[in-house]
Design an enzyme around this catalytic site. Structure first.
Site, PDB file in Angstrom:
ATOM      1  N   ASN A 133       0.865  -1.177   0.000  1.00  0.00           N
ATOM      2  CA  ASN A 133       0.000   0.000   0.000  1.00  0.00           C
ATOM      3  C   ASN A 133       0.907   1.233   0.000  1.00  0.00           C
ATOM      4  O   ASN A 133       1.510   1.560   1.011  1.00  0.00           O
ATOM      5  CB  ASN A 133      -0.884  -0.031   1.258  1.00  0.00           C
ATOM      6  CG  ASN A 133      -1.733   1.214   1.411  1.00  0.00           C
ATOM      7  OD1 ASN A 133      -1.770   2.065   0.508  1.00  0.00           O
ATOM      8  ND2 ASN A 133      -2.414   1.336   2.543  1.00  0.00           N
ATOM      9  N   TRP A 134       0.986   1.872  -1.165  1.00  0.00           N
ATOM     10  CA  TRP A 134       1.907   3.008  -1.304  1.00  0.00           C
ATOM     11  C   TRP A 134       1.390   4.245  -0.568  1.00  0.00           C
ATOM     12  O   TRP A 134       2.116   5.205  -0.406  1.00  0.00           O
ATOM     13  CB  TRP A 134       2.105   3.367  -2.786  1.00  0.00           C
ATOM     14  CG  TRP A 134       2.798   2.328  -3.625  1.00  0.00           C
ATOM     15  CD1 TRP A 134       2.954   0.993  -3.348  1.00  0.00           C
ATOM     16  CD2 TRP A 134       3.434   2.545  -4.885  1.00  0.00           C
ATOM     17  NE1 TRP A 134       3.640   0.372  -4.358  1.00  0.00           N
ATOM     18  CE2 TRP A 134       3.947   1.308  -5.323  1.00  0.00           C
ATOM     19  CE3 TRP A 134       3.613   3.667  -5.713  1.00  0.00           C
ATOM     20  CZ2 TRP A 134       4.626   1.158  -6.531  1.00  0.00           C
ATOM     21  CZ3 TRP A 134       4.285   3.527  -6.917  1.00  0.00           C
ATOM     22  CH2 TRP A 134       4.795   2.284  -7.320  1.00  0.00           C
ATOM     23  N   LYS A 135       0.114   4.231  -0.176  1.00  0.00           N
ATOM     24  CA  LYS A 135      -0.513   5.405   0.467  1.00  0.00           C
ATOM     25  C   LYS A 135      -0.273   6.637  -0.412  1.00  0.00           C
ATOM     26  O   LYS A 135      -0.231   6.505  -1.638  1.00  0.00           O
ATOM     27  CB  LYS A 135       0.002   5.567   1.895  1.00  0.00           C
ATOM     28  CG  LYS A 135      -0.193   4.277   2.710  1.00  0.00           C
ATOM     29  CD  LYS A 135       0.032   4.428   4.181  1.00  0.00           C
ATOM     30  CE  LYS A 135      -0.180   3.070   4.856  1.00  0.00           C
ATOM     31  NZ  LYS A 135      -0.074   3.143   6.327  1.00  0.00           N
TER      32      LYS A 135
ATOM     33  N   HIS B 264      -9.472   0.844   4.774  1.00  0.00           N
ATOM     34  CA  HIS B 264      -8.213   1.021   5.522  1.00  0.00           C
ATOM     35  C   HIS B 264      -8.481   1.926   6.727  1.00  0.00           C
ATOM     36  O   HIS B 264      -9.287   2.847   6.657  1.00  0.00           O
ATOM     37  CB  HIS B 264      -7.153   1.640   4.603  1.00  0.00           C
ATOM     38  CG  HIS B 264      -5.788   1.619   5.209  1.00  0.00           C
ATOM     39  ND1 HIS B 264      -5.385   2.543   6.148  1.00  0.00           N
ATOM     40  CD2 HIS B 264      -4.755   0.752   5.047  1.00  0.00           C
ATOM     41  CE1 HIS B 264      -4.155   2.250   6.530  1.00  0.00           C
ATOM     42  NE2 HIS B 264      -3.747   1.169   5.884  1.00  0.00           N
TER      43      HIS B 264
ATOM     44  N   GLU C  78      -6.908   4.326   7.903  1.00  0.00           N
ATOM     45  CA  GLU C  78      -6.718   5.758   7.657  1.00  0.00           C
ATOM     46  C   GLU C  78      -7.954   6.353   6.996  1.00  0.00           C
ATOM     47  O   GLU C  78      -8.320   7.499   7.261  1.00  0.00           O
ATOM     48  CB  GLU C  78      -5.454   5.974   6.802  1.00  0.00           C
ATOM     49  CG  GLU C  78      -4.195   5.729   7.640  1.00  0.00           C
ATOM     50  CD  GLU C  78      -3.005   5.196   6.873  1.00  0.00           C
ATOM     51  OE1 GLU C  78      -2.989   5.262   5.630  1.00  0.00           O
ATOM     52  OE2 GLU C  78      -2.075   4.689   7.541  1.00  0.00           O
TER      53      GLU C  78
ATOM     54  N   GLU D 152      -5.118  -5.254  10.398  1.00  0.00           N
ATOM     55  CA  GLU D 152      -4.119  -4.214  10.642  1.00  0.00           C
ATOM     56  C   GLU D 152      -4.438  -3.531  11.967  1.00  0.00           C
ATOM     57  O   GLU D 152      -5.273  -2.615  12.006  1.00  0.00           O
ATOM     58  CB  GLU D 152      -4.152  -3.169   9.522  1.00  0.00           C
ATOM     59  CG  GLU D 152      -3.787  -3.703   8.160  1.00  0.00           C
ATOM     60  CD  GLU D 152      -3.249  -2.601   7.248  1.00  0.00           C
ATOM     61  OE1 GLU D 152      -2.161  -2.782   6.700  1.00  0.00           O
ATOM     62  OE2 GLU D 152      -3.908  -1.556   7.108  1.00  0.00           O
TER      63      GLU D 152
ATOM     64  N   GLY E  20       2.599   2.207  10.899  1.00  0.00           N
ATOM     65  CA  GLY E  20       3.511   3.336  10.777  1.00  0.00           C
ATOM     66  C   GLY E  20       4.205   3.704  12.078  1.00  0.00           C
ATOM     67  O   GLY E  20       4.830   4.754  12.183  1.00  0.00           O
TER      68      GLY E  20
ATOM     69  N   SER F 181       3.637  -2.210  10.275  1.00  0.00           N
ATOM     70  CA  SER F 181       5.098  -2.242  10.471  1.00  0.00           C
ATOM     71  C   SER F 181       5.722  -3.575  10.060  1.00  0.00           C
ATOM     72  O   SER F 181       6.648  -4.054  10.711  1.00  0.00           O
ATOM     73  CB  SER F 181       5.461  -1.894  11.915  1.00  0.00           C
ATOM     74  OG  SER F 181       5.030  -0.579  12.228  1.00  0.00           O
TER      75      SER F 181
ATOM     76  N   GLY G  48       5.202   1.277   4.700  1.00  0.00           N
ATOM     77  CA  GLY G  48       6.530   1.872   4.515  1.00  0.00           C
ATOM     78  C   GLY G  48       7.531   1.016   3.758  1.00  0.00           C
ATOM     79  O   GLY G  48       8.224   1.509   2.860  1.00  0.00           O
TER      80      GLY G  48
HETATM   81  P1  13P Z   1       3.204   0.343   7.712  1.00  0.00           P
HETATM   82  O1  13P Z   1       3.755  -0.927   7.125  1.00  0.00           O
HETATM   83  O2  13P Z   1       3.920   1.573   7.241  1.00  0.00           O
HETATM   84  O3  13P Z   1       3.060   0.250   9.199  1.00  0.00           O
HETATM   85  O4  13P Z   1       1.711   0.506   7.124  1.00  0.00           O
HETATM   86  C1  13P Z   1       0.834  -0.561   7.230  1.00  0.00           C
HETATM   87  C2  13P Z   1      -0.401  -0.240   6.454  1.00  0.00           C
HETATM   88  O5  13P Z   1      -1.200   0.581   6.842  1.00  0.00           O
HETATM   89  C3  13P Z   1      -0.606  -0.942   5.181  1.00  0.00           C
HETATM   90  O6  13P Z   1      -1.892  -0.742   4.698  1.00  0.00           O
END
Ligand code: 13P
Length: 252
Positions: free
Chosen positions: A9-11, A96, A98, A167, A173, A213, A235
């Site tokens: 997931n590149w966000k 997600h 977020e 998640e 993150g 993470s 990340g």
């Molecule tokens: P991180 O791997 O940066 O913690 O993010 C996880 C995430 O939200 C993947 O969708």
């Protein structure tokens, strides 16, 4: 045996130039992906068509990070399932944390989007997970159970195309990964919930990813757990090398 699905997931990272570089790096190393592993990249909308074109002749799949629950219409700024499909997407991340936090997404809304995604031939990656306060309050199972039941409601006959991603919000993150045992416990609970909803065969075939993470140095332990069938990586998917290392750690 369930195939492992590793999705990145590149966000909101990587403009078109940066995306071309990362996609090219992954494509060049596609031969390293173990045969029991499906690798998926989920770039921002602006890079999806490029990702679809770049990965066309490769085993690497492409996914969106969100989509509208509507087919089309006056919904400024929204993207439909059909539009995602037309770029070459086979997957779409839905719900997600977020998006739940910043865009008010609900289990009911995620369920409506999942129905649209499946109808369009996309495989939804449906995200669930508790916050730190919920974990510390001892309500992880009730929160995750409600999310699973709400998001998957009525999808029984199409569940072979659904992926669930666990998640824990406190692990996203933050560098704080759930321990393999903590993650396994919730994954087993999710599978049990799906078994109650749709029976043992659907539950046994369901791919449940862990996210939060995930890094090359912890992925093998996480992915070695009985009910962890993949990873949703943030990340560490932004560099070809670390994402490939995670993919390679999935089948040891
Ligand atoms: P991180 O791997 O940066 O913690 O993010 C996880 C995430 O939200 C993947 O969708």
């Amino acid at each position: 045996m369930r195939k492992k699905i590793i999705a990145g997931n590149w966000k909101m990272y990587k403009d078109l130039t940066e995306s071309a570089e990362l996609l090219g790096g992954l494509k060049a190393r596609a031969g390293e992906i173990p045969s029991g592993v499906t690798l998926v990249v989920c770039p921002p909308y602006t890079s999806l068509a490029l990702a679809g074109a770049t990965m066309k002749e490769t085993p690497i799949k492409v996914g969106g990070q969100n989509m509208s629950e509507h087919d089309e219409g006056a919904f400024t700024g929204e993207i439909s399932a059909k539009m995602l499909k037309s770029t070459g997407c086979e997957f779409v991340i839905l719900g997600h944390s977020e998006r739940r936090q910043y865009n008010g997404e609900t289990n009911e809304g995620v369920n409506r989007k999942a129905r649209k995604a499946l109808a369009a031939g996309l495989r939804p990656i449906i995200c669930v997970g508790e916050t730190l306060a919920e974990r510390e309050g001892g309500v992880t199972e009730s929160v995750v159970g409600t999310q699973v039941r709400g998001c998957l409601d009525g999808l029984g006959d199409r569940m072979e195309n659904v992926v669930v991603a666990y998640e824990p919000v406190w692990a996203i993150g933050t560098g704080k990964t759930a321990t393999p045992a903590q993650a396994q416990e919730v994954h087993a609970f999710i599978r049990k919930t799906v078994e109650e909803m749709f029976g043992p065969s659907v539950a046994g075939n369901l791919v449940i990813q862990y996210g939060g993470s995930v890094k090359p140095d912890n992925s093998a332990d996480l992915l070695g757990q009985k009910d962890i069938d993949g990873a949703l990586v943030g990340g560490a998917c932004l560099k070809a090398d670390s994402f490939m290392q995670i993919a390679k750690s999935a089948l040891r």
